[in-house]
Design a protein around this motif. Structure first.
Motif, PDB file in Angstrom:
ATOM      1  N   LYS A 145      64.458  79.863 -46.669  1.00  0.00           N
ATOM      2  CA  LYS A 145      64.123  78.438 -46.693  1.00  0.00           C
ATOM      3  C   LYS A 145      65.191  77.585 -46.009  1.00  0.00           C
ATOM      4  O   LYS A 145      64.903  76.557 -45.417  1.00  0.00           O
ATOM      5  N   GLU A 146      66.444  78.019 -46.116  1.00  0.00           N
ATOM      6  CA  GLU A 146      67.560  77.200 -45.636  1.00  0.00           C
ATOM      7  C   GLU A 146      67.867  77.454 -44.156  1.00  0.00           C
ATOM      8  O   GLU A 146      67.920  78.605 -43.722  1.00  0.00           O
ATOM      9  N   PRO A 147      68.123  76.404 -43.367  1.00  0.00           N
ATOM     10  CA  PRO A 147      68.525  76.615 -41.963  1.00  0.00           C
ATOM     11  C   PRO A 147      69.951  77.165 -41.879  1.00  0.00           C
ATOM     12  O   PRO A 147      70.763  76.950 -42.772  1.00  0.00           O
ATOM     13  N   GLN A 148      70.248  77.876 -40.786  1.00  0.00           N
ATOM     14  CA  GLN A 148      71.577  78.471 -40.626  1.00  0.00           C
ATOM     15  C   GLN A 148      72.447  77.628 -39.704  1.00  0.00           C
ATOM     16  O   GLN A 148      72.011  77.191 -38.651  1.00  0.00           O
ATOM     17  N   ARG A 149      73.707  77.429 -40.143  1.00  0.00           N
ATOM     18  CA  ARG A 149      74.679  76.675 -39.343  1.00  0.00           C
ATOM     19  C   ARG A 149      75.444  77.597 -38.400  1.00  0.00           C
ATOM     20  O   ARG A 149      76.046  77.165 -37.435  1.00  0.00           O
ATOM     21  N   GLY A 150      75.473  78.863 -38.738  1.00  0.00           N
ATOM     22  CA  GLY A 150      76.197  79.857 -37.945  1.00  0.00           C
ATOM     23  C   GLY A 150      75.890  81.227 -38.508  1.00  0.00           C
ATOM     24  O   GLY A 150      75.176  81.357 -39.510  1.00  0.00           O
ATOM     25  N   MET A 151      76.440  82.273 -37.866  1.00  0.00           N
ATOM     26  CA  MET A 151      76.106  83.630 -38.297  1.00  0.00           C
ATOM     27  C   MET A 151      77.236  84.597 -37.928  1.00  0.00           C
ATOM     28  O   MET A 151      77.766  84.545 -36.826  1.00  0.00           O
ATOM     29  N   GLY A 152      77.598  85.457 -38.887  1.00  0.00           N
ATOM     30  CA  GLY A 152      78.550  86.526 -38.611  1.00  0.00           C
ATOM     31  C   GLY A 152      77.823  87.858 -38.609  1.00  0.00           C
ATOM     32  O   GLY A 152      76.826  88.029 -39.325  1.00  0.00           O
ATOM     33  N   TYR A 153      78.316  88.807 -37.810  1.00  0.00           N
ATOM     34  CA  TYR A 153      77.641  90.113 -37.661  1.00  0.00           C
ATOM     35  C   TYR A 153      78.650  91.230 -37.912  1.00  0.00           C
ATOM     36  O   TYR A 153      79.673  91.309 -37.236  1.00  0.00           O
ATOM     37  N   MET A 154      78.374  92.051 -38.903  1.00  0.00           N
ATOM     38  CA  MET A 154      79.286  93.135 -39.291  1.00  0.00           C
ATOM     39  C   MET A 154      79.240  94.294 -38.292  1.00  0.00           C
ATOM     40  O   MET A 154      78.140  94.755 -37.939  1.00  0.00           O
ATOM     41  N   PRO A 155      80.400  94.803 -37.830  1.00  0.00           N
ATOM     42  CA  PRO A 155      80.397  96.007 -36.995  1.00  0.00           C
ATOM     43  C   PRO A 155      79.785  97.188 -37.764  1.00  0.00           C
ATOM     44  O   PRO A 155      79.817  97.223 -38.990  1.00  0.00           O
ATOM     45  N   LYS A 156      79.262  98.151 -37.026  1.00  0.00           N
ATOM     46  CA  LYS A 156      78.521  99.266 -37.636  1.00  0.00           C
ATOM     47  C   LYS A 156      79.364 100.022 -38.655  1.00  0.00           C
ATOM     48  O   LYS A 156      78.860 100.493 -39.683  1.00  0.00           O
ATOM     49  N   ARG A 157      80.679 100.147 -38.415  1.00  0.00           N
ATOM     50  CA  ARG A 157      81.508 100.944 -39.319  1.00  0.00           C
ATOM     51  C   ARG A 157      81.732 100.267 -40.665  1.00  0.00           C
ATOM     52  O   ARG A 157      82.294 100.867 -41.579  1.00  0.00           O
ATOM     53  N   GLY A 158      81.289  99.007 -40.822  1.00  0.00           N
ATOM     54  CA  GLY A 158      81.431  98.323 -42.096  1.00  0.00           C
ATOM     55  C   GLY A 158      80.179  98.381 -42.963  1.00  0.00           C
ATOM     56  O   GLY A 158      80.136  97.775 -44.035  1.00  0.00           O
ATOM     57  N   LEU A 159      79.145  99.119 -42.513  1.00  0.00           N
ATOM     58  CA  LEU A 159      77.870  99.164 -43.240  1.00  0.00           C
ATOM     59  C   LEU A 159      77.842 100.279 -44.280  1.00  0.00           C
ATOM     60  O   LEU A 159      78.604 101.240 -44.199  1.00  0.00           O
ATOM     61  N   ASP A 160      76.928 100.153 -45.233  1.00  0.00           N
ATOM     62  CA  ASP A 160      76.753 101.153 -46.294  1.00  0.00           C
ATOM     63  C   ASP A 160      75.671 102.137 -45.860  1.00  0.00           C
ATOM     64  O   ASP A 160      74.471 101.844 -45.956  1.00  0.00           O
ATOM     65  N   VAL A 161      76.097 103.318 -45.371  1.00  0.00           N
ATOM     66  CA  VAL A 161      75.124 104.295 -44.848  1.00  0.00           C
ATOM     67  C   VAL A 161      74.295 104.910 -45.966  1.00  0.00           C
ATOM     68  O   VAL A 161      73.188 105.408 -45.731  1.00  0.00           O
ATOM     69  N   ASN A 162      74.807 104.894 -47.203  1.00  0.00           N
ATOM     70  CA  ASN A 162      74.050 105.478 -48.326  1.00  0.00           C
ATOM     71  C   ASN A 162      72.808 104.657 -48.663  1.00  0.00           C
ATOM     72  O   ASN A 162      71.874 105.161 -49.271  1.00  0.00           O
ATOM     73  N   LYS A 163      72.825 103.378 -48.278  1.00  0.00           N
ATOM     74  CA  LYS A 163      71.657 102.516 -48.541  1.00  0.00           C
ATOM     75  C   LYS A 163      70.796 102.342 -47.289  1.00  0.00           C
ATOM     76  O   LYS A 163      69.927 101.482 -47.243  1.00  0.00           O
ATOM     77  N   CYS A 164      71.063 103.152 -46.260  1.00  0.00           N
ATOM     78  CA  CYS A 164      70.345 103.052 -44.977  1.00  0.00           C
ATOM     79  C   CYS A 164      70.417 101.632 -44.394  1.00  0.00           C
ATOM     80  O   CYS A 164      69.460 101.098 -43.838  1.00  0.00           O
TER      81      CYS A 164
END
Length: 472
Positions: free
Chosen positions: A312-331
């Motif tokens: 519902k809320e508009p975005q003022r900006g956006m950050g994007y996590m590098p792949k190595r910071g993701l949780d692979v166990n949760k796909c």
């Protein structure tokens, strides 16, 4: 009549979900500056957010686990004298971040291991060379300590951060404001989008335009252009009728696009975030309340719409996590940090799978934190692709990585002494645990002592300057 066959793709059912309120970062005064950057940068340890600040520019750096309400007195990085316009984490060191500002400078900061405990106003190095505000900073993807900055003086400067020197200055290539700059996969080429409606491919070391396309998008509003893993270029912009567009281009023949797609008539600039491992592009419009994602393939129509995540809320900006910071166990295949007016909300993108096993088709080897080149090698003309790592057991910052950080953090302008090369001698030798711990302790002491000496040197230099001024 032929039945329409649905295109097969493992990313057709990518599922986006915002985290619970208690996992957001609340009570943050996100910057209101009128500049089309993402205002947020993320790595596996910290999230950095450009905020409103009186009497200069500042940004917050929060450890990822520090969720909930952020105290108004929480320390900031506050060395700029004008509003901060762009920030980016170093891909080879999770404690080093670069920032650019309206004060015409670029600053590089060293963030302590556990985050800030007091305001940080002394950068490791100040890079001065632009005559107008600096709107873009971008680290080289594979060479250590190489940083690019682009300013409203229409020039691009590439710095050796290790020495604080401007090594390459591209000043006569853009007649107007530069909207975006993107490195190629191995960092040998740049791709820029400019207010003159041209997309340019530049070889920075030869100071030569390799290819360019006039009126890539005919609308007057800002464009964005990024390199893809295969060397093609993906652009977003506006048509003559102010419809938002995306397009795909071949670098070696930019006369005609591979494909162009119209999207909608909203006026927010589309910020593209690209995952080279899965070939998915996520488009986040400033002021939109949605994230659209597309898969890029070799089959027509080449850019395939996958889905849209809406809130519902508009975005003022956006950050994007590098792949190595993701949780692979949760796909988890992507994680965004969406900026609202007063908070930062993580959004997790997952591909639902029944199996608990590691999904190697979702996680091909990805770019790791180790650089493949030193700055001097790249400036001398050498190229190197990213050093890939497997995410099978999840990315863990190892002790060997910490030892190398001691070496990579020497960002000051003094040349390395013999003592400072000690950490590199340990890389190829196996130590038992006690020896390793002892060495780590010694290196910590050495780093602390070295930092104190550097600080003392700077103070002495300042005092000498003041004495010289008084003597005059």
């Amino acid at each position: 009549m032929m039945r329409r066959v649905v295109r097969q793709s493992k990313f057709r059912h990518v599922f986006g979900q915002a985290v619970r309120n208690d996992q957001c970062y609340d009570d943050i005064r996100v910057s209101r500056v009128t500049w089309d950057s993402s205002f947020c940068a993320v790595n596996p340890k910290f999230v950095a957010i450009i905020i409103e600040a009186s009497g200069g520019g500042a940004f917050l750096v929060l450890p990822l686990q520090k969720t909930g309400r952020i105290d108004k007195a929480y320390p900031t990085v506050c060395g700029h004298t004008g509003p901060v316009l762009d920030i980016e984490w170093c891909p080879h060191n999770d404690h080093v971040i670069a920032s650019s500002s309206e004060d015409c400078t670029v600053m590089v900061w060293q963030i302590p291991e556990n985050g800030l405990e007091s305001p940080l106003s002394e950068p490791v190095v100040v890079l001065e060379g632009h005559s107008k505000r600096v709107g873009i900073v971008s680290w080289h993807p594979t060479a250590r300590n190489v940083l690019l900055s682009a300013g409203c003086d229409n020039q691009i400067i590439i710095w050796n951060v290790g020495t604080g020197e401007a090594m390459i200055n591209l000043e006569d290539m853009h007649p107007d404001v530069i909207f975006s700059v993107s490195w190629s996969r191995n960092g040998s080429l740049l791709c820029t989008a400019c207010k003159d409606k041209k997309v340019r491919v530049i070889d920075p070391r030869k100071k030569k335009i390799v290819a360019e396309k006039d009126k890539a998008h005919e609308g007057a509003r800002p464009m964005r252009a990024i390199f893809l893993a295969d060397g093609n270029i993906f652009t977003t912009g506006f048509s003559r009728m102010s419809e938002r567009q995306l397009a795909l281009w071949k670098t070696d023949s930019m006369d005609e696009p591979i494909c162009v797609q119209e999207m909608d008539t909203s006026n927010g600039v589309l910020l593209p975030f690209y995952d080279p491992d899965t070939n998915i592009v996520y488009l986040c419009g400033k002021g939109d309340s949605s994230i659209r994602y597309f898969e890029i393939t070799d089959e027509a129509p080449f850019v395939h719409y996958l889905n849209t995540f809406s809130t519902k809320e508009p975005q003022r900006g956006m950050g994007y996590m590098p792949k190595r910071g993701l949780d692979v166990n949760k796909c988890e295949i992507a994680r965004f940090y969406k900026l609202h007016e007063r908070k930062c909300e993580p959004i997790i993108m997952t591909v639902p799978r029944k199996s608990d096993l590691f999904q190697d088709d979702l996680y091909p080897d990805t770019a790791g934190p180790d650089p493949s080149l030193e700055a001097e090698e790249w400036f001398a003309g050498k190229n190197g692709g990213p050093i890939l790592i497997s995410l099978k057991d999840g990315y863990v910052s190892t002790k060997n990585r910490d030892l190398k950080v001691v070496k990579t953090n020497v960002l000051e302008s003094k040349p390395a002494t013999k003592a400072e090369t000690v950490p590199t001698l340990t890389r190829s030798v196996f130590f038992d645990q006690k020896m390793e711990d002892k060495l780590e302790e010694v290196l910590r002491e050495f780093k602390s002592l070295r930092d104190r000496v550097i600080l003392q040197d700077r103070r002495i230099a300042r005092l000498e300057e003041q004495v010289a001024k008084v003597a005059m």
